[in-house]
Design an enzyme around this catalytic site. Sequence first.
Site, short mmCIF file in Angstrom:
data_model
loop_
_atom_site.label_atom_id
_atom_site.label_comp_id
_atom_site.label_asym_id
_atom_site.label_seq_id
_atom_site.Cartn_x
_atom_site.Cartn_y
_atom_site.Cartn_z
N ASP A 145 0.83 -1.20 0.00
CA ASP A 145 0.00 0.00 0.00
C ASP A 145 0.87 1.27 0.00
O ASP A 145 2.10 1.20 -0.03
CB ASP A 145 -0.94 -0.08 1.23
CG ASP A 145 -2.28 0.55 0.98
OD1 ASP A 145 -2.44 1.31 0.02
OD2 ASP A 145 -3.20 0.31 1.80
N TRP A 189 -3.21 3.07 -5.71
CA TRP A 189 -4.50 3.70 -6.02
C TRP A 189 -4.56 4.38 -7.40
O TRP A 189 -5.29 5.38 -7.58
CB TRP A 189 -4.88 4.71 -4.92
CG TRP A 189 -4.68 4.18 -3.54
CD1 TRP A 189 -5.16 3.00 -3.06
CD2 TRP A 189 -3.94 4.79 -2.46
NE1 TRP A 189 -4.77 2.83 -1.74
CE2 TRP A 189 -4.04 3.91 -1.36
CE3 TRP A 189 -3.22 5.99 -2.33
CZ2 TRP A 189 -3.41 4.20 -0.14
CZ3 TRP A 189 -2.61 6.27 -1.11
CH2 TRP A 189 -2.71 5.38 -0.04
N GLY A 190 -3.75 3.89 -8.33
CA GLY A 190 -3.78 4.44 -9.69
C GLY A 190 -3.20 5.84 -9.80
O GLY A 190 -3.45 6.54 -10.78
N ASP A 210 -10.38 3.31 -2.78
CA ASP A 210 -11.08 2.16 -2.18
C ASP A 210 -12.53 2.03 -2.68
O ASP A 210 -13.27 3.00 -2.74
CB ASP A 210 -11.08 2.28 -0.66
CG ASP A 210 -9.69 2.01 -0.09
OD1 ASP A 210 -8.74 1.88 -0.89
OD2 ASP A 210 -9.56 1.94 1.13
C1 GLA Z 1 -5.91 1.37 1.89
C2 GLA Z 1 -6.15 0.31 0.82
C3 GLA Z 1 -7.24 -0.64 1.29
C4 GLA Z 1 -6.82 -1.28 2.62
C5 GLA Z 1 -6.54 -0.18 3.64
C6 GLA Z 1 -5.94 -0.74 4.92
O1 GLA Z 1 -7.01 2.23 2.04
O2 GLA Z 1 -6.49 0.91 -0.39
O3 GLA Z 1 -7.48 -1.63 0.32
O4 GLA Z 1 -5.71 -2.08 2.42
O5 GLA Z 1 -5.59 0.77 3.14
O6 GLA Z 1 -5.67 0.27 5.86
#
Ligand code: GLA
Length: 433
Positions: A145, A189-190, A210
């Site tokens: 992440d 996240w692109g 998300d």
């Molecule tokens: C980000 C990711 C989610 C998840 C959360 C965990 O928001 O995009 O998919 O993994 O972190 O905190």
Amino acid sequence: MASILLAVLYATGTTALENGVGKLPALGFNTWNMYQCDYTAEILLEQAHAMVDHGLVKAGYDTFMLDDCYSLRERDKKGRIVEDPEKFPKGMKHFTKSLSKLGLRAGIYSNAGYRTCGGFPGSYGHEAQDLETFAHWGFTYLKYDNCYIPFDNVTQENVYGRYARMSDAIAARAKKTRSTPFQLALCEWGWQQPWIWGGRLGQSWRIGGDIRPWWSALSSIINQASFIASETRFHGRNDLDILEVGNTDQGTPPGNLTYDQAKSHFTAWALLKSPLLISSDMKTATPETLEILENSDILKISQDPHVGEGIAPFRWGRNPDYTWDPDHPAEYWTGNSSYGVVFMVLNTEDAPRQMTFNLTESWAIRAGRLYDVYDLWAHKKTGTAYRNISLELPPHGVAALLLNDAGPEPEGLEPYCAGYWQCSFPNGTYYSN
Ligand code: GLA
């Protein structure tokens, strides 16, 4: 000299990282959408058991992804990440072993920053050390992440560089220990077009922020995916995010997907060949939820061993082609598979609708041929088609069809070319134009 140059060019090209892992989309469970930080090993293993009981593991959902919040807030004196003893009273190794006994491989989560999004230790500057910990615990798959990014003067890197640090650590560890490399799922996240470079570092890349369990969130992801659908291939794929199938009336705030919306969600994710990670309560899963997740006709296409690419739009439908519209994404999609030509038609309107397409709008269809039509939701042959197909679809409903050649179409059909332009008699006289 020329060959050295060429080798360098190939090494830095956009071809996928074919290190043997992650050829096909990952199928499994992810803890995040359902639990966020609120779980224990016991609760998670109950989910794993429910997956076995419902036949989901057998259906191919063989990965269990432990997302954020599994560790203590601080590293130990040696700088190692420590599992939370309250959540994992028997230790992390015991947890992954229990998964393995159920036929599930274990995946874990970390960050290309100081901390995870939930505020736990992240792997920036600890890449090799953390990888060792994850391997020691029994994990073989890592979601990576993008929270708590160090200052520019610290990283002197772009997103790519921060993720390359972990990708390099994975390659180095595999070489040193002569073991299979970790599968790496990028989650930035692109932000910086990971569909262009993500395949050099890992096997999938999130294309946006998300997901949420309501239709506007899903249609927005489908819209984003429509413009980059063709970037998906073996060993490298767009990740449309964790599934929300089954979260209707569950979660905070609760999801509200209808049955048709959940079907459209699953169909799009599967046929675009995104990873398919369930994140709803499998212990109380309804027959509808299981019917969707276990659609073997659709899973077969997701897991096609011979065709890596997914479907892509051939017509936007409601909007002119290539229109960016998060509420009304592309509606007419096609692609090839080992089992026939795939079509997905999506009604993005809030009302029922008649939807029609010409077969030869699909690049994978042969002109002048009849096609048997198999409905991937009805699980049966629904007819034989030539020239076009017309469907009545419910609001936010989907049709998923598989077409197989059934011989030449009837003689003398007009127009002589299904495609209007440049259609010609042998003597050079235009039939159309
Ligand atoms: C980000 C990711 C989610 C998840 C959360 C965990 O928001 O995009 O998919 O993994 O972190 O905190």
